[in-house]
Design an enzyme around this catalytic site. Structure first.
Site, PDB file in Angstrom:
ATOM      1  CB  VAL A   1      -0.200  91.146 -83.088  1.00  0.00           C
ATOM      2  CG1 VAL A   1      -0.295  92.481 -82.363  1.00  0.00           C
ATOM      3  CG2 VAL A   1       1.128  90.468 -82.788  1.00  0.00           C
ATOM      4  CE  LYS A   2      -9.005  93.066 -79.755  1.00  0.00           C
ATOM      5  NZ  LYS A   2      -9.837  92.919 -78.537  1.00  0.00           N
ATOM      6  CD  GLN A   3      -2.036  97.932 -81.399  1.00  0.00           C
ATOM      7  OE1 GLN A   3      -2.863  98.469 -80.661  1.00  0.00           O
ATOM      8  NE2 GLN A   3      -0.809  97.575 -80.996  1.00  0.00           N
TER       9      GLN A   3
END
Length: 349
Positions: free
Chosen positions: A236-238
Site C-alpha cells: 500500500v502506498k499512502q
C-alpha cells in the site's frame, strides 16, 4: 548515522529516539530479509506472486533487507509532461528515467504502460517493472479528478512487468467504480502471478476544513489503507499522516475515541504507526510517498524515510524529488533515502 542526524537537524533527537506508546512494535509484522516466507506466505498468494515480490525485495541497494525504494514516474499523465519534465527535459526520454532508477539503486521503477513498454526489451530484465494501470489526466477542460484505466493487466504482463499498480480516490464520488475496477484488475494480476500495489489516496474537497487538510489525517488514511488491503493489495502506498481527527472534524463515518487518546498520539511516528496497523499490522507493507519537489527535498525525504521505518513501514516511493534534478543529484537523494533503511541505528520505535 551522523549524516542522518545532520540532515534531520533540530528534529533529529525527537524522530530518532522516540518510542511509540500507542500500538506496540511487538504487535507488528515487521519488514526483514525473510518477510516473504515469514509473513506473506501465510496468505493465499501464489508461488509466482511470492517469487515476484521477492524479486522486487531482492533488487537494488536495499536488496534482501525487506525494505523498498521505488522510483515512480506517472506524473507525465497525472500532472502533465511539461509540468513534470520541464525542470529536467532529459526525462522526457523513458530510457533516462530507467537509468536513474538503476543508478539510484532502486528496487523497482513504477510508471505508465507507455513509458515502460517503450523501453521494455532493453530494461525489463535489468530492474523490476511496475506498471501503473490507471491515471488522472489534466487535459479535460475544465479539469476533472478521476482515475481512469489506461492499460490492462495483460499488457503489463506481456511487457515483462512483475507488478501492477493503481490509484483509488477514496472519499470521491467515483470511488465505488474505482474500487470495482481495481479489485478486478488485482484479481487478474494475482492469477498471472503479479504483485499488486495500491495508491490509497483520499480526494474530496470537504476533507479540507479551514486551515486543516484531512487528506493526510491518520484516521482517514488508516481506513483507506484498510480498504486497500481488503481488495488484495500486496503493498500500500499512502501519503504520510500529518494530522489526526478527520472523522471527528468532518462528523461522518464511525470511529473510536481511543484512536485519538491512545493509539495515534500527536507524534509523526505514532500517526504513521496507525497507518501501518491498518495494513493488517504490517502483514501488508506500507510505503509512503515522497511528495512534490521543493527547496528542502533532502531533509523532507530523509525525514519521511525515518518516520516510515521507525513506524514499521516498508519503504519509500519518491519520484519528483529525484527526477526533477540533474541525474547525479537525483541519485544522491535516492541513496540518502536508502541509507536510512540500511542504517542499523535507525530502529523500530
Amino acid at each position: 548515522m551522523n549524516d542522518i542526524e545532520r540532515i534531520l537537524g533540530s528534529e533529529g533527537e525527537s524522530l530518532l529516539t522516540y518510542e511509540c506508546g500507542g500500538i506496540s512494535r511487538d504487535h507488528l509484522h515487521l519488514p526483514g530479509p525473510d518477510y516473504v516466507s515469514r509473513v506473506l506466505s501465510d496468505s493465499d498468494r501464489s508461488n509466482t506472486v511470492l517469487r515476484n515480490l521477492q524479486t522486487i525485495l531482492g533488487h537494488g541497494r536495499l536488496g534482501n533487507t525487506g525494505y523498498v525504494s521505488i522510483l515512480p514516474v506517472d506524473q507525465g499523465v497525472e500532472h502533465s509532461a511539461g509540468a513534470s519534465f520541464a525542470p529536467n527535459p532529459l526525462y522526457f526520454d523513458p530510457g533516462n528515467l530507467v537509468e536513474l532508477a538503476i543508478e539510484g539503486g532502486c528496487n523497482a521503477i513504477a510508471s505508465t504502460y507507455g513509458v515502460l513498454a517503450s523501453i521494455s526489451r532493453r530494461y525489463a530484465h535489468r530492474i523490476p517493472f511496475l506498471v501503473k494501470l490507471n491515471h488522472n489526466e489534466l487535459l479535460t477542460y475544465p479539469n476533472e479528478y478521476d482515475q481512469t484505466l489506461f492499460a490492462s493487466v495483460e499488457q503489463a504482463f506481456e511487457l515483462g512487468a512483475v507488478a501492477v499498480g493503481a490509484t483509488i480516490y477514496f472519499g470521491s464520488p467515483e470511488s465505488r467504480r474505482q474500487i470495482e475496477e481495481v479489485s478486478q484488475a488485482f484479481e487478474r494480476a494475482h492469477q498471472l502471478g503479479m504483485v499488486t500495489v495500491l495508491w490509497a489516496y483520499l480526494r474530496n474537497p470537504a476533507f479540507k476544513q479551514d486551515d486543516a487538510d484531512y487528506h493526510t489525517a491518520a484516521d482517514l488514511t488508516g481506513q483507506a489503507n484498510h480498504l486497500a488491503v481488503t481488495i488484495g493489495a500486496d503493498i500500500v502506498k499512502q501519503k504520510q499522516a500529518t494530522v489526526n481527527g478527520g472523522f471527528k472534524a468532518l462528523d461522518f463515518g464511525k470511529t473510536h475515541e481511543r484512536v485519538y487518546s491512545e493509539l495515534a498520539a500527536d507524534h509523526p511516528i505514532e500517526l504513521a504507526r496507525y497507518q501501518v496497523a491498518n495494513c493488517y499490522m504490517g502483514r501488508i507493507g506500507l510505503i509512503n510517498s515522497g511528495g512534490s519537489s521543493g527547496s528542502d527535498d533532502l531533509h523532507q525525504a530523509v525525514r519521511t524515510a525515518v518516520i516510515n521505518k521507525r513506524a514499521g513501514g516498508m519503504g519509500l516511493i519518491s519520484g519528483r524529488k529525484a527526477f526533477q534534478k540533474p541525474m547525479a543529484e537525483g541519485v544522491q537523494l535516492l541513496h540518502a533515502i536508502q541509507d536510512v533503511y540500511l542504517s542499523e541505528a535507525v530502529t523500530i520505535a
